[in-house]
Scaffold this motif. Structure first.
Motif, PDB file in Angstrom:
ATOM      1  N   GLY A 102       0.779  -1.223   0.000  1.00  0.00           N
ATOM      2  CA  GLY A 102       0.000   0.000   0.000  1.00  0.00           C
ATOM      3  C   GLY A 102       0.811   1.272   0.000  1.00  0.00           C
ATOM      4  O   GLY A 102       0.327   2.322   0.461  1.00  0.00           O
ATOM      5  N   PHE A 103       2.053   1.231  -0.489  1.00  0.00           N
ATOM      6  CA  PHE A 103       2.857   2.449  -0.583  1.00  0.00           C
ATOM      7  C   PHE A 103       2.211   3.412  -1.572  1.00  0.00           C
ATOM      8  O   PHE A 103       1.705   3.017  -2.606  1.00  0.00           O
ATOM      9  N   THR A 104       2.244   4.685  -1.237  1.00  0.00           N
ATOM     10  CA  THR A 104       1.733   5.697  -2.147  1.00  0.00           C
ATOM     11  C   THR A 104       2.778   5.990  -3.228  1.00  0.00           C
ATOM     12  O   THR A 104       3.943   5.596  -3.127  1.00  0.00           O
ATOM     13  N   THR A 105       2.343   6.696  -4.257  1.00  0.00           N
ATOM     14  CA  THR A 105       3.259   7.038  -5.348  1.00  0.00           C
ATOM     15  C   THR A 105       4.438   7.861  -4.847  1.00  0.00           C
ATOM     16  O   THR A 105       5.564   7.729  -5.341  1.00  0.00           O
ATOM     17  N   SER A 106       4.196   8.708  -3.879  1.00  0.00           N
ATOM     18  CA  SER A 106       5.261   9.569  -3.361  1.00  0.00           C
ATOM     19  C   SER A 106       6.238   8.819  -2.456  1.00  0.00           C
ATOM     20  O   SER A 106       7.365   9.268  -2.249  1.00  0.00           O
ATOM     21  N   LEU A 107       5.815   7.672  -1.914  1.00  0.00           N
ATOM     22  CA  LEU A 107       6.663   6.923  -0.997  1.00  0.00           C
ATOM     23  C   LEU A 107       7.334   5.712  -1.632  1.00  0.00           C
ATOM     24  O   LEU A 107       8.339   5.228  -1.116  1.00  0.00           O
ATOM     25  N   VAL A 108       6.804   5.224  -2.744  1.00  0.00           N
ATOM     26  CA  VAL A 108       7.303   3.966  -3.303  1.00  0.00           C
ATOM     27  C   VAL A 108       8.765   4.080  -3.746  1.00  0.00           C
ATOM     28  O   VAL A 108       9.502   3.094  -3.754  1.00  0.00           O
ATOM     29  N   GLY A 109       9.194   5.295  -4.067  1.00  0.00           N
ATOM     30  CA  GLY A 109      10.592   5.468  -4.452  1.00  0.00           C
ATOM     31  C   GLY A 109      11.558   5.120  -3.336  1.00  0.00           C
ATOM     32  O   GLY A 109      12.703   4.733  -3.593  1.00  0.00           O
ATOM     33  N   LEU A 110      11.104   5.252  -2.082  1.00  0.00           N
ATOM     34  CA  LEU A 110      11.971   4.927  -0.946  1.00  0.00           C
ATOM     35  C   LEU A 110      12.276   3.440  -0.872  1.00  0.00           C
ATOM     36  O   LEU A 110      13.245   3.042  -0.213  1.00  0.00           O
ATOM     37  N   SER A 111      11.460   2.612  -1.527  1.00  0.00           N
ATOM     38  CA  SER A 111      11.713   1.166  -1.495  1.00  0.00           C
ATOM     39  C   SER A 111      13.014   0.806  -2.206  1.00  0.00           C
ATOM     40  O   SER A 111      13.559  -0.281  -2.005  1.00  0.00           O
ATOM     41  N   PHE A 112      13.521   1.710  -3.034  1.00  0.00           N
ATOM     42  CA  PHE A 112      14.774   1.450  -3.749  1.00  0.00           C
ATOM     43  C   PHE A 112      16.009   1.736  -2.890  1.00  0.00           C
ATOM     44  O   PHE A 112      17.134   1.522  -3.334  1.00  0.00           O
ATOM     45  N   LEU A 113      15.785   2.245  -1.676  1.00  0.00           N
ATOM     46  CA  LEU A 113      16.917   2.536  -0.803  1.00  0.00           C
ATOM     47  C   LEU A 113      17.715   1.281  -0.460  1.00  0.00           C
ATOM     48  O   LEU A 113      18.933   1.340  -0.281  1.00  0.00           O
ATOM     49  N   GLY A 114      17.023   0.144  -0.372  1.00  0.00           N
ATOM     50  CA  GLY A 114      17.720  -1.101  -0.067  1.00  0.00           C
ATOM     51  C   GLY A 114      18.770  -1.419  -1.112  1.00  0.00           C
ATOM     52  O   GLY A 114      19.927  -1.734  -0.786  1.00  0.00           O
ATOM     53  N   LEU A 115      18.385  -1.338  -2.378  1.00  0.00           N
ATOM     54  CA  LEU A 115      19.330  -1.568  -3.459  1.00  0.00           C
ATOM     55  C   LEU A 115      20.479  -0.571  -3.429  1.00  0.00           C
ATOM     56  O   LEU A 115      21.639  -0.927  -3.629  1.00  0.00           O
ATOM     57  N   GLY A 116      20.119   0.695  -3.170  1.00  0.00           N
ATOM     58  CA  GLY A 116      21.147   1.731  -3.147  1.00  0.00           C
ATOM     59  C   GLY A 116      22.154   1.529  -2.031  1.00  0.00           C
ATOM     60  O   GLY A 116      23.368   1.612  -2.248  1.00  0.00           O
ATOM     61  N   VAL A 117      21.651   1.263  -0.839  1.00  0.00           N
ATOM     62  CA  VAL A 117      22.540   1.061   0.312  1.00  0.00           C
ATOM     63  C   VAL A 117      23.380  -0.200   0.106  1.00  0.00           C
ATOM     64  O   VAL A 117      24.595  -0.211   0.377  1.00  0.00           O
ATOM     65  N   GLY A 118      22.754  -1.270  -0.393  1.00  0.00           N
ATOM     66  CA  GLY A 118      23.491  -2.504  -0.647  1.00  0.00           C
ATOM     67  C   GLY A 118      24.595  -2.304  -1.664  1.00  0.00           C
ATOM     68  O   GLY A 118      25.713  -2.802  -1.500  1.00  0.00           O
ATOM     69  N   SER A 119      24.295  -1.567  -2.726  1.00  0.00           N
ATOM     70  CA  SER A 119      25.309  -1.292  -3.748  1.00  0.00           C
ATOM     71  C   SER A 119      26.455  -0.482  -3.167  1.00  0.00           C
ATOM     72  O   SER A 119      27.629  -0.729  -3.479  1.00  0.00           O
ATOM     73  N   LEU A 120      26.124   0.497  -2.318  1.00  0.00           N
ATOM     74  CA  LEU A 120      27.168   1.321  -1.691  1.00  0.00           C
ATOM     75  C   LEU A 120      28.056   0.476  -0.786  1.00  0.00           C
ATOM     76  O   LEU A 120      29.288   0.637  -0.782  1.00  0.00           O
ATOM     77  N   VAL A 121      27.450  -0.437  -0.046  1.00  0.00           N
ATOM     78  CA  VAL A 121      28.235  -1.345   0.808  1.00  0.00           C
ATOM     79  C   VAL A 121      29.158  -2.201  -0.057  1.00  0.00           C
ATOM     80  O   VAL A 121      30.340  -2.403   0.267  1.00  0.00           O
ATOM     81  N   GLY A 122      28.636  -2.698  -1.176  1.00  0.00           N
ATOM     82  CA  GLY A 122      29.453  -3.499  -2.073  1.00  0.00           C
ATOM     83  C   GLY A 122      30.648  -2.737  -2.609  1.00  0.00           C
ATOM     84  O   GLY A 122      31.757  -3.277  -2.716  1.00  0.00           O
ATOM     85  N   VAL A 123      30.431  -1.466  -2.946  1.00  0.00           N
ATOM     86  CA  VAL A 123      31.529  -0.628  -3.443  1.00  0.00           C
ATOM     87  C   VAL A 123      32.616  -0.480  -2.381  1.00  0.00           C
ATOM     88  O   VAL A 123      33.818  -0.634  -2.664  1.00  0.00           O
ATOM     89  N   PHE A 124      32.216  -0.180  -1.139  1.00  0.00           N
ATOM     90  CA  PHE A 124      33.197   0.003  -0.072  1.00  0.00           C
ATOM     91  C   PHE A 124      33.936  -1.301   0.229  1.00  0.00           C
ATOM     92  O   PHE A 124      35.156  -1.287   0.461  1.00  0.00           O
ATOM     93  N   VAL A 125      33.207  -2.419   0.231  1.00  0.00           N
ATOM     94  CA  VAL A 125      33.841  -3.703   0.527  1.00  0.00           C
ATOM     95  C   VAL A 125      34.869  -4.049  -0.539  1.00  0.00           C
ATOM     96  O   VAL A 125      36.016  -4.411  -0.236  1.00  0.00           O
TER      97      VAL A 125
END
Length: 237
Positions: A102-125
């Motif tokens: 039930g995420f709204t259109t304005s909030l659904v973009g935040l669901s991509f934070l997981g991918l972003g944070v994971g990718s950033l962790v991968g870069v640092f590692v």
């Protein structure tokens, strides 16, 4: 996005120095020709091809490398598969989090934070461990060569690959967590954590393969990477 990319490109053109050996040597040759008046001077990396012939060879070489080099074809196909999974996540996340949670259109973009944070962790590692691991393994190999009297091998491209199996495990693990928990409507943070695992895995796989190809194919690294990119983008469609 376009403005940011254009700005970075302009800054790179001004700040960054040329690092490609054939270009550096050719510039040195041209300078020496002017200083000595000898038009016969040539770089040892000069292929003697005209720009037109060089362009044709540059177009054909990635295809030939993919066909005749098993390591390039295998890595290109594997990278393409991992990116296909990544694109699959990109195309389903909006529907999943809007329909299931039930995420709204304005909030659904935040669901991509997981991918972003994971990718950033991968870069640092990867960036924090790869070069150190290469230097350590090369030093160990040189020490063994001295003790046994064999020829020193130096740094090997294979030293870029130890994190590849870890990334290969993280990708299916992240997909499983994302898909299964979303289907069962587990709390929304859990599938996002799953996408974070996928982000780490994709970066580890991508960086490992890219740096390996660069180290393995040296002056032909651009063609090896081009072959990998063509197959990745094609299969990702």
């Amino acid at each position: 996005m376009f403005a940011s990319a254009a700005s970075v490109t302009l800054i790179m053109l001004v700040v960054m120095k040329e690092s490609y050996a054939p270009v550096i040597l050719q510039r040195k040759v041209e300078r020496l020709r002017k200083e000595t008046g000898n038009p016969l001077l040539r770089s040892k990396l000069d292929t003697g091809l005209s720009p037109r012939d060089f362009f044709k060879r540059s177009i054909i070489r990635p295809v030939k490398m993919f066909v005749y080099s098993p390591i390039i074809s295998v890595m290109a196909i594997y990278t393409a598969i991992t990116y296909a999974y990544l694109y699959l996540q990109f195309t389903t996340m909006t529907e999943v989090f809007q329909g299931q949670y039930g995420f709204t259109t304005s909030l659904v973009g935040l669901s991509f934070l997981g991918l972003g944070v994971g990718s950033l962790v991968g870069v640092f590692v990867y960036s924090g461990t790869s070069d150190r691991y290469m230097r350590r393994k090369a030093a160990e190999a040189d020490k063994l060569a001295e003790e046994t009297g064999i020829e020193k091998q130096g740094m090997k491209p294979e030293y870029r690959l130890p994190l590849l199996p870890i990334g290969a495990i993280f990708i299916p693990a992240g997909l499983f967590i994302y898909g299964w928990t979303a289907e069962k409507k587990v709390h929304w943070i859990v599938p996002i954590i799953g996408t974070a695992f996928g982000g780490v895995g994709n970066i580890l796989v991508f960086f490992s393969i890219q740096t390996y190809l660069v180290d393995a194919f040296t002056i032909y690294a651009a063609s090896a990477l081009a072959s990998n990119t063509i197959i990745r983008v094609w299969l990702g469609q």
